[in-house]
Design an enzyme around this catalytic site. Structure first.
Site, PDB file in Angstrom:
ATOM      1  N   TYR A  83     -52.391 -19.406  20.855  1.00 36.61           N
ATOM      2  CA  TYR A  83     -51.184 -18.627  20.572  1.00 36.61           C
ATOM      3  C   TYR A  83     -49.998 -19.566  20.356  1.00 36.61           C
ATOM      4  CZ  TYR A  83     -53.670 -14.441  22.244  1.00 36.61           C
ATOM      5  OH  TYR A  83     -54.561 -13.411  22.428  1.00 36.61           O
ATOM      6  N   HIS A 174     -62.579 -16.764  24.067  1.00 34.11           N
ATOM      7  CA  HIS A 174     -61.888 -15.907  23.101  1.00 34.11           C
ATOM      8  C   HIS A 174     -62.873 -15.173  22.196  1.00 34.11           C
ATOM      9  CE1 HIS A 174     -57.552 -15.888  21.316  1.00 34.11           C
ATOM     10  NE2 HIS A 174     -58.071 -14.689  21.305  1.00 34.11           N
ATOM     11  N   THR A 334     -39.015  -6.552  23.714  1.00 32.70           N
ATOM     12  CA  THR A 334     -37.709  -6.336  24.339  1.00 32.70           C
ATOM     13  C   THR A 334     -37.909  -5.830  25.764  1.00 32.70           C
ATOM     14  OG1 THR A 334     -37.553  -4.018  23.637  1.00 32.70           O
ATOM     15  CG2 THR A 334     -36.662  -5.691  22.113  1.00 32.70           C
ATOM     16  N   VAL A 335     -36.872  -5.920  26.567  1.00 32.84           N
ATOM     17  CA  VAL A 335     -36.914  -5.360  27.918  1.00 32.84           C
ATOM     18  C   VAL A 335     -37.054  -3.844  27.845  1.00 32.84           C
ATOM     19  CG1 VAL A 335     -35.623  -5.073  30.073  1.00 32.84           C
ATOM     20  CG2 VAL A 335     -35.604  -7.279  28.891  1.00 32.84           C
ATOM     21  N   ILE A 338     -40.564  -2.878  27.838  1.00 33.34           N
ATOM     22  CA  ILE A 338     -41.144  -2.949  29.181  1.00 33.34           C
ATOM     23  C   ILE A 338     -40.853  -1.663  29.943  1.00 33.34           C
ATOM     24  CG2 ILE A 338     -41.063  -4.135  31.409  1.00 33.34           C
ATOM     25  CD1 ILE A 338     -40.410  -6.711  29.946  1.00 33.34           C
ATOM     26  N   GLU A 340     -40.197   1.257  28.802  1.00 37.80           N
ATOM     27  CA  GLU A 340     -40.938   2.388  28.230  1.00 37.80           C
ATOM     28  C   GLU A 340     -42.378   2.392  28.719  1.00 37.80           C
ATOM     29  OE1 GLU A 340     -42.469   3.764  23.825  1.00 37.80           O
ATOM     30  OE2 GLU A 340     -40.403   3.055  24.006  1.00 37.80           O
TER      31      GLU A 340
END
Length: 370
Positions: A83, A174, A334-335, A338, A340
């Site tokens: 990543y 993976h 976004t926070v 989180i 949600e």
């Protein structure tokens, strides 16, 4: 002992009360093993370097999201060596240091198999990572990918350095590597556990017969077995129900699926085009963004139930999934995302609602095994 003394002994310490009040998730055993992981699990694909993929969060944007997740109880973070070409692991390590998060209080998960480019040869997007047959022709990349003993030890040592830790909680393969004997792979993974470099083993998308063969060999040899399967599973893509999910449920392997919201497809109306950079860059054959009347009908039913219950659509999709897995892996941009996701914790659908969501499903081509 007096009643007052008993009351004092039973009194919950303030520090524990404070910690519980700040914890917004529940913790579940990962399959039959003793380790508990947060529900949800934070996905690290979104974290690292936007040069790798344009929708990835750079360090300055990712750090507050990692802090917000930890503060709310999301203490299980999944990433992979590939990543952002290793940058995801580095950003996670920086967050632990910056916010003084004790290493013992987070569950770090990473993966090996794909190629991590040398920094001077770093290509945007997949780059070298998806060209394994060519990597084996390179002096720089031969033995740097796959599931040989050499590649596995090279990968775990590099991940430990990037993560700034002396152990990995859950080390995952993976993908399956058909070019290496299963015994070599499983023996190497077992040695990592015995050496204390890794505490648990996990696997990701592959055919069930491949996973079963690896588990059976480990069992026969007395080696460490996989405790988790990170597979591709959501309301739109349910091919894993045919074999993998049944096998894992029967053998006590925890399910921690990726793409639980189908890259956001299950969180927006069929007529609503995504405005995210990720979606705009993924309309290249993805089952989520392709014109598909069956998908639209399923998503419409998600929307219908969401309206009736006054829930966000994502809560309907997660309520359906949470009943069937240990914990979904969710990437947060976004926070607000989180918050949600955490608001969905504990929500359940009726059996009739579940049948209504499921009955339109039609078989799809297998995705995610390569």
């Amino acid at each position: 002992m007096s009643k007052t003394s008993v009351d004092k002994l039973l009194r919950i310490p303030q520090s524990l009360r404070d910690s519980i009040s700040r914890t917004r998730v529940d913790y579940r055993h990962l399959g039959n093993c003793g380790l508990r992981v947060s529900n949800p699990i934070l996905g690290g694909l979104h974290i690292g370097n936007s040069r790798w993929l344009p929708w990835v969060l750079n360090e300055e944007d990712a750090m507050p999201i990692l802090k917000a997740a930890y503060d709310r109880g999301i203490n299980t973070w999944d990433t992979a060596n590939v990543y952002s070409n290793g940058e995801s692991e580095k950003v996670i390590a920086k967050a632990l240091r910056k916010y003084n998060i004790p290493r013992s209080k987070v569950i770090l998960m990473t993966k090996c198999y794909r190629v991590v480019c040398d920094s001077e040869n770093f290509d945007p997007g997949s780059g070298v990572t998806m060209h394994h047959e060519l990597a084996d022709k390179s002096k720089d990349y031969v033995n740097q990918w796959g599931l040989s003993r050499a590649a596995i030890f090279n990968a775990v040592e590099a991940s430990l350095e990037r993560l700034g830790t002396h152990y990995i909680d859950i080390f995952q393969i993976h993908r399956f590597d058909p070019t290496v004997p299963i015994a070599e792979t499983m023996s190497a993974l077992n040695d990592l556990v015995k050496a204390g470099m890794v505490r648990y083993l996990g696997a990701s998308s592959m055919w069930t017969y491949q996973f079963a063969a690896m588990q059976n060999l480990a069992h026969a040899k007395g080696w460490t077995k996989f405790v988790s399967m990170q597979n591709h599973y959501n309301l739109i893509y349910r091919e894993e129900e045919r074999e993998m999910i049944r096998y894992c449920n029967d053998t006590g392997v925890g399910l921690i699926p990726w793409a639980p919201l189908a890259s956001g497809r299950l969180a927006r109306r069929p007529s609503q085009q995504s405005v995210s950079i990720r979606a705009s860059n993924s309309r290249n054959g993805s089952i989520y963004e392709a014109d598909d009347s069956n998908t639209d009908k399923i998503v419409s039913r998600v929307e219908e139930i969401a309206v009736k219950r006054n829930w966000p659509m994502s809560h309907v999709a997660l309520a359906w999934l949470n009943k069937r897995v240990t914990a979904p892996i969710i990437g947060f941009s976004t926070v607000q995302r989180i918050e949600e996701a955490l608001a969905a914790v504990g929500k359940e659908l009726s059996e009739d609602e579940e049948r209504y969501l499921e009955e339109l499903y039609a078989p799809r081509p297998i995705q995610g095994h390569s």
